[in-house]
Design an enzyme around this catalytic site. Structure first.
Site, short mmCIF file in Angstrom:
data_model
loop_
_atom_site.label_atom_id
_atom_site.label_comp_id
_atom_site.label_asym_id
_atom_site.label_seq_id
_atom_site.Cartn_x
_atom_site.Cartn_y
_atom_site.Cartn_z
N ALA A 145 6.54 -2.39 -4.47
CA ALA A 145 6.61 -1.73 -3.17
C ALA A 145 5.69 -0.52 -3.09
CB ALA A 145 8.06 -1.34 -2.88
N HIS A 146 5.65 0.08 -1.91
CA HIS A 146 4.76 1.20 -1.62
C HIS A 146 5.05 2.40 -2.52
CE1 HIS A 146 8.33 1.58 0.96
NE2 HIS A 146 8.21 2.88 0.78
N ASN A 147 3.98 3.11 -2.84
CA ASN A 147 4.02 4.38 -3.60
C ASN A 147 4.43 4.22 -5.05
OD1 ASN A 147 3.42 5.64 -1.13
ND2 ASN A 147 5.57 6.05 -0.70
N ALA A 169 0.83 -1.21 0.00
CA ALA A 169 0.00 0.00 0.00
C ALA A 169 0.86 1.26 0.00
CB ALA A 169 -0.91 0.01 1.23
#
Length: 338
Positions: free
Chosen positions: A251-253, A230
């Site tokens: 991965a995130h972002n 997230a």
């Protein structure tokens, strides 16, 4: 998040020692008593009712907010903006920000705000009549028409699964994940788990919350045990017609475009932008905060440490243009034989 009055946020910050009471008269600019903060976003994307933060012109941040210049604050529309205490910020340079809050550490203040007010998305479970849900599955979110939810799957509250999607077995979909239509998730896939992000405050490394979730387009597929983490303030996003093999990590972002293919054990670290039509061969990896240009090819086992131009094929570690890398390998072998 549920809307919360700005006055309540400021009172809470004062009680937690995040806000110096002497700052309060300097920060609120003609904000009505009933003004509410209804969401959160990065400083460049924040809306009039969003909370956000700014670390200054030169201070580096784990959230890809590096170098956001004060000259750009005039374009910011946040309802609540945390800025460094002691930093000379003329309130007139941010006319569209409802409330500027000087704090010791804007990053820490933003994390604490999220931990206190973001919470889990609300909403009652909804399962379309034509959907098929295995008896062992747990569904607290929404499932669209003709979707299939297999044994052991979990769809948490606040998650939305589009029409025609298939969750094969033991798939976990976290809150604030929105999946488009006709996507397939093989056994063990995880979507929307907290990203691997930490920051240091008070001599202690603390986990970063990632409540922004994930947005996935249409007609995508995810292999067994693949993971999509997230986002922190903005969702991790994946476009249409993207296909991922087993053990792929996003991965995130990260922001992925359309028609992307990633073979088994390939991965992209946090805040990577992957443009349309990119391909990752098996075991290829990309470091964080890079851009992989449209139509690029990442060869097997390659380690990408800098952005890749559109259309380029790279190989090796650190990844280089593939023909140059091949010549380098030949020279190394020749040197080794001497």
């Amino acid at each position: 998040m549920r809307p919360v009055k700005l006055s309540i946020v400021l009172e809470w910050m004062e009680s937690e020692g995040l806000l110096d009471t002497s700052d309060i008269t300097q920060i609120v600019k003609n904000v009505p008593d009933a003004f509410e903060i209804a969401g959160f976003a990065s400083v460049d994307l924040a809306g009039d009712a969003d909370a956000s933060f700014w670390v200054g012109d030169t201070v580096k941040s784990e959230t890809n907010a590096n170098g956001f210049a004060s000259s750009l604050l005039g374009k910011v529309h946040a309802g609540l903006l945390f800025v460094p205490r002691g930093l000379a910020v003329d309130l007139s340079v941010a006319p569209s920000v409802g409330c500027i809050v000087p704090v010791e550490n804007p990053y820490h203040a933003m994390v604490r705000f999220l931990e206190k007010f973001a919470g889990e998305p609300a909403g009652a479970p909804f399962i379309a009549e034509s959907a098929r849900v295995h008896a062992s599955a747990v569904v607290e979110g929404s499932v669209g028409e003709n979707a299939v939810v297999g044994p052991g799957c979990v769809i948490m509250r606040g998650a939305t699964l589009g029409a025609g999607c298939v969750l094969e077995a033991n798939v976990t979909v976290y809150p604030n994940v929105v999946v488009g239509e006709n996507c397939v998730f093989q056994a063990g896939a995880v979507v929307g788990s907290r990203g691997f992000g930490f920051y240091e405050y008070g001599g202690v490394r603390r986990p970063v919350p990632h409540p922004a979730g994930v947005r996935i387009g249409h007609d995508c597929s995810f292999g067994a045990n693949s993971v999509v983490a997230a986002g922190f303030l903005t969702p991790t996003t994946i476009g249409d017609h993207c296909h991922f093999d087993s053990f792929v990590q996003i991965a995130h972002n990260c922001r992925l475009g359309n028609n992307i293919y990633m073979a088994s054990q390939s991965a992209v670290a946090g805040s990577v932008i992957v443009e349309d039509d990119v391909e990752f061969a098996g075991g290829a990896k990309a470091a964080g905060h890079l851009t992989i240009g449209k139509g690029a090819r990442i060869a097997a086992k390659a380690g990408v440490t800098k952005s890749v131009p559109a259309g380029r094929t790279v190989s090796g570690f650190p990844a280089d243009e593939i023909s140059r890398w091949r010549r380098s390998m030949v020279r190394l072998r020749q040197m080794g034989e001497k």
